[in-house]
Design a protein around this motif. Structure first.
Motif, PDB file in Angstrom:
ATOM      1  N   ALA A 142      83.269 -22.925   9.960  1.00 57.77           N
ATOM      2  CA  ALA A 142      82.755 -22.204   8.740  1.00 57.77           C
ATOM      3  C   ALA A 142      82.728 -22.692   7.311  1.00 57.77           C
ATOM      4  O   ALA A 142      82.558 -22.207   6.584  1.00 57.77           O
ATOM      5  CB  ALA A 142      84.053 -21.294   9.467  1.00 57.77           C
ATOM      6  N   VAL A 143      83.605 -23.647   7.274  1.00 55.70           N
ATOM      7  CA  VAL A 143      84.580 -24.062   6.049  1.00 55.70           C
ATOM      8  C   VAL A 143      83.006 -25.289   5.714  1.00 55.70           C
ATOM      9  O   VAL A 143      83.123 -25.862   6.677  1.00 55.70           O
ATOM     10  CB  VAL A 143      85.510 -25.006   6.006  1.00 55.70           C
ATOM     11  CG1 VAL A 143      85.778 -25.248   4.359  1.00 55.70           C
ATOM     12  CG2 VAL A 143      86.301 -23.221   6.588  1.00 55.70           C
ATOM     13  N   LEU A 144      82.396 -25.622   4.620  1.00 55.37           N
ATOM     14  CA  LEU A 144      81.981 -26.721   4.586  1.00 55.37           C
ATOM     15  C   LEU A 144      82.394 -27.286   4.164  1.00 55.37           C
ATOM     16  O   LEU A 144      83.039 -27.385   3.429  1.00 55.37           O
ATOM     17  CB  LEU A 144      80.377 -26.355   3.390  1.00 55.37           C
ATOM     18  CG  LEU A 144      79.334 -25.181   3.680  1.00 55.37           C
ATOM     19  CD1 LEU A 144      78.113 -25.159   3.068  1.00 55.37           C
ATOM     20  CD2 LEU A 144      78.442 -25.950   4.526  1.00 55.37           C
ATOM     21  N   TRP A 145      81.472 -29.035   4.180  1.00 57.63           N
ATOM     22  CA  TRP A 145      81.803 -30.053   3.403  1.00 57.63           C
ATOM     23  C   TRP A 145      80.879 -30.392   2.263  1.00 57.63           C
ATOM     24  O   TRP A 145      80.284 -30.245   2.034  1.00 57.63           O
ATOM     25  CB  TRP A 145      82.029 -31.671   3.967  1.00 57.63           C
ATOM     26  CG  TRP A 145      82.402 -32.848   3.729  1.00 57.63           C
ATOM     27  CD1 TRP A 145      82.976 -33.210   3.914  1.00 57.63           C
ATOM     28  CD2 TRP A 145      80.952 -33.672   2.746  1.00 57.63           C
ATOM     29  NE1 TRP A 145      83.087 -34.703   3.375  1.00 57.63           N
ATOM     30  CE2 TRP A 145      82.187 -34.061   2.856  1.00 57.63           C
ATOM     31  CE3 TRP A 145      80.405 -33.008   2.043  1.00 57.63           C
ATOM     32  CZ2 TRP A 145      81.813 -35.571   1.631  1.00 57.63           C
ATOM     33  CZ3 TRP A 145      79.676 -34.346   1.560  1.00 57.63           C
ATOM     34  CH2 TRP A 145      80.402 -35.334   1.252  1.00 57.63           C
ATOM     35  N   ILE A 146      82.222 -29.927   1.494  1.00 58.10           N
ATOM     36  CA  ILE A 146      81.847 -30.514  -0.367  1.00 58.10           C
ATOM     37  C   ILE A 146      82.031 -31.418  -1.182  1.00 58.10           C
ATOM     38  O   ILE A 146      83.576 -31.432  -1.112  1.00 58.10           O
ATOM     39  CB  ILE A 146      82.250 -28.527  -0.908  1.00 58.10           C
ATOM     40  CG1 ILE A 146      81.942 -27.744  -0.522  1.00 58.10           C
ATOM     41  CG2 ILE A 146      81.773 -28.877  -2.212  1.00 58.10           C
ATOM     42  CD1 ILE A 146      82.088 -26.690  -0.990  1.00 58.10           C
ATOM     43  N   VAL A 191      76.413 -20.440   2.891  1.00 54.43           N
ATOM     44  CA  VAL A 191      77.579 -19.997   2.136  1.00 54.43           C
ATOM     45  C   VAL A 191      78.931 -19.306   1.502  1.00 54.43           C
ATOM     46  O   VAL A 191      80.024 -19.556   1.218  1.00 54.43           O
ATOM     47  CB  VAL A 191      77.469 -20.375   0.381  1.00 54.43           C
ATOM     48  CG1 VAL A 191      78.115 -20.627  -0.718  1.00 54.43           C
ATOM     49  CG2 VAL A 191      76.222 -21.876   0.698  1.00 54.43           C
ATOM     50  N   LEU A 192      77.899 -17.656   1.848  1.00 53.91           N
ATOM     51  CA  LEU A 192      78.500 -16.641   2.167  1.00 53.91           C
ATOM     52  C   LEU A 192      80.154 -16.678   2.884  1.00 53.91           C
ATOM     53  O   LEU A 192      81.094 -16.649   2.624  1.00 53.91           O
ATOM     54  CB  LEU A 192      77.879 -15.695   2.490  1.00 53.91           C
ATOM     55  CG  LEU A 192      78.307 -14.342   2.693  1.00 53.91           C
ATOM     56  CD1 LEU A 192      78.852 -13.809   1.170  1.00 53.91           C
ATOM     57  CD2 LEU A 192      77.477 -13.306   3.277  1.00 53.91           C
ATOM     58  N   LEU A 193      79.677 -17.151   4.057  1.00 49.97           N
ATOM     59  CA  LEU A 193      80.622 -17.157   5.400  1.00 49.97           C
ATOM     60  C   LEU A 193      82.104 -18.353   4.736  1.00 49.97           C
ATOM     61  O   LEU A 193      82.690 -18.332   5.042  1.00 49.97           O
ATOM     62  CB  LEU A 193      80.129 -18.476   6.310  1.00 49.97           C
ATOM     63  CG  LEU A 193      80.928 -18.353   7.528  1.00 49.97           C
ATOM     64  CD1 LEU A 193      82.370 -17.433   7.862  1.00 49.97           C
ATOM     65  CD2 LEU A 193      80.255 -19.312   8.358  1.00 49.97           C
ATOM     66  N   VAL A 240      73.086 -20.614  -4.736  1.00 50.38           N
ATOM     67  CA  VAL A 240      72.753 -21.775  -3.833  1.00 50.38           C
ATOM     68  C   VAL A 240      70.967 -22.317  -3.870  1.00 50.38           C
ATOM     69  O   VAL A 240      70.376 -21.634  -3.763  1.00 50.38           O
ATOM     70  CB  VAL A 240      73.191 -20.759  -2.562  1.00 50.38           C
ATOM     71  CG1 VAL A 240      72.990 -21.932  -1.694  1.00 50.38           C
ATOM     72  CG2 VAL A 240      73.875 -20.560  -2.587  1.00 50.38           C
ATOM     73  N   LYS A 241      71.401 -23.341  -3.824  1.00 55.13           N
ATOM     74  CA  LYS A 241      69.989 -24.436  -3.514  1.00 55.13           C
ATOM     75  C   LYS A 241      69.908 -25.158  -2.115  1.00 55.13           C
ATOM     76  O   LYS A 241      71.104 -25.846  -1.818  1.00 55.13           O
ATOM     77  CB  LYS A 241      69.985 -25.222  -4.759  1.00 55.13           C
ATOM     78  CG  LYS A 241      69.762 -24.405  -5.682  1.00 55.13           C
ATOM     79  CD  LYS A 241      68.359 -23.784  -5.874  1.00 55.13           C
ATOM     80  CE  LYS A 241      68.494 -22.874  -7.739  1.00 55.13           C
ATOM     81  NZ  LYS A 241      67.141 -22.385  -7.721  1.00 55.13           N
ATOM     82  N   THR A 242      69.140 -25.023  -1.378  1.00 54.34           N
ATOM     83  CA  THR A 242      68.985 -26.191   0.175  1.00 54.34           C
ATOM     84  C   THR A 242      68.024 -26.019   0.297  1.00 54.34           C
ATOM     85  O   THR A 242      67.162 -26.100  -0.155  1.00 54.34           O
ATOM     86  CB  THR A 242      69.574 -24.548   1.104  1.00 54.34           C
ATOM     87  OG1 THR A 242      70.076 -23.815   0.665  1.00 54.34           O
ATOM     88  CG2 THR A 242      69.225 -24.772   2.702  1.00 54.34           C
ATOM     89  N   THR A 243      68.771 -27.527   0.885  1.00 59.83           N
ATOM     90  CA  THR A 243      66.872 -28.546   1.120  1.00 59.83           C
ATOM     91  C   THR A 243      67.939 -29.233   3.079  1.00 59.83           C
ATOM     92  O   THR A 243      68.505 -29.369   2.777  1.00 59.83           O
ATOM     93  CB  THR A 243      66.635 -29.391   0.202  1.00 59.83           C
ATOM     94  OG1 THR A 243      65.522 -30.182   0.380  1.00 59.83           O
ATOM     95  CG2 THR A 243      68.481 -30.488   0.116  1.00 59.83           C
ATOM     96  N   ASN A 244      66.385 -30.303   3.271  1.00 55.95           N
ATOM     97  CA  ASN A 244      66.747 -30.739   4.695  1.00 55.95           C
ATOM     98  C   ASN A 244      67.117 -32.414   4.212  1.00 55.95           C
ATOM     99  O   ASN A 244      66.747 -32.314   5.126  1.00 55.95           O
ATOM    100  CB  ASN A 244      65.513 -30.467   5.429  1.00 55.95           C
ATOM    101  CG  ASN A 244      66.568 -28.773   6.567  1.00 55.95           C
ATOM    102  OD1 ASN A 244      66.888 -28.399   6.548  1.00 55.95           O
ATOM    103  ND2 ASN A 244      64.797 -28.209   6.474  1.00 55.95           N
TER     104      ASN A 244
END
Length: 305
Positions: A142-146, A191-193, A240-244
């Protein structure tokens, strides 16, 4: 002079345009490039599907098709393709670490393959979104690596940023990511999660309950996607900006988002999600944005007199 990176350093020379080229790779023609790119995508397709494949067998088969090449040349070329995939915001083979050198003809070959196989990108984007959706449902990771933004690193970029930007512009990586609404929505949901979980882990369930998915509830005009909080109660406005692709994949940002960022320097954050389809990573940057990114005007609003 731009520094040279990677194990090809002793084999570099300059072409007539001033670009650094590997003497081992300069004479690959389009047919050879197309063959090795097709082989790379065959392996990558198996890898993404969880099927086992043998790299040595692939190299042996290529040697029969590419009699002028040897094992080392093919190994280097596969790693160069991984670098090209980074430039183009695509997933790449995990086992072939990117080897950066300036090979415009190889990038062109990868673009040719992607243009000829549009269903490949669409299918893998969809599978990536579905996979993240499943992880959201079962509550895993649930927690992102930032981590730190690339601009905070002491290491220079692996290639000249102007070259990387030119490649990305040619394929319009940022525009393709921006048009992929499913990918963008999945990134925002991820990111919401993360935001809610961080607040809950900080014993601030009261704040977690107030986190809002602004882009979903109010549309894209707010200049941010998620309204959240710091554990101490301060507001967080998150775009939020998302890419693969990799962490240096270019992205689009609107004039409104820039204006909202400047007007809310203490609370606005850009969260860049990358490597989304495999194992999502992220970094966060705050205004002033031009301290971290090179802003390039790509379109203008034209009004009739």
């Amino acid at each position: 002079m731009t520094p040279v990176y990677g194990s090809l350093k002793p084999l570099l020379h300059f072409d007539k345009r001033g670009l650094k080229l590997s003497m081992a790779d300069e004479d690959w023609d389009d047919t050879e490039n197309d063959l090795i790119v097709a082989d790379y995508f065959a392996m990558l397709t198996d890898e993404l599907a969880g099927r086992r494949y043998n790299k040595s067998e692939h190299r042996r088969n290529l040697l029969e098709l590419l009699p002028k090449r040897n094992n080392s040349a093919i190994e280097f070329k596969h790693r160069n393709i991984s670098a090209a995939m980074d430039f183009l915001g695509q997933q790449r083979i995990d086992g072939y670490k990117s080897l950066y050198s300036y090979q415009g003809s190889l990038v062109d070959a990868v673009i040719r393959w992607l243009d000829a196989n549009p269903e490949w990108t669409a299918t893998n984007h969809t599978e990536a979104v579905d996979e993240v959706g499943n992880s959201l449902k079962d509550g895993t990771d649930a927690v992102l690596w930032i981590g730190p933004a690339p601009t905070y690193s002491n290491e220079p970029p692996p290639v000249d940023p102007k070259f990387a930007a030119a490649v990305a512009k040619k394929y319009d990586v940022a525009q393709r990511d921006a048009r992929n609404r499913a990918l963008g929505k999945a990134g925002e949901e991820r990111v919401l999660l993360h935001e809610k979980t961080v607040l809950q882990n900080s014993h601030r369930s009261d704040l977690a309950d107030k986190v809002r998915w602004t882009a979903m509830e109010e549309g894209d005009g707010a200049g941010f996607d998620i309204f959240s909080f710091e554990p101490d109660g301060r507001e967080r406005l998150i775009e939020v900006k998302t890419t693969n692709g990799w962490d240096r994949t270019p992205f689009h940002i609107t004039r409104n988002e820039i204006a909202v960022a400047e007007a809310n320097r203490d609370t606005w954050h850009l969260v860049r999600l990358w490597n989304f389809s495999r194992k999502p990573r992220a970094f966060s940057i705050c205004p002033p944005l031009d301290a971290h990114v090179l802003l390039t005007a790509t379109s203008f609003l034209a009004s009739l007199h």
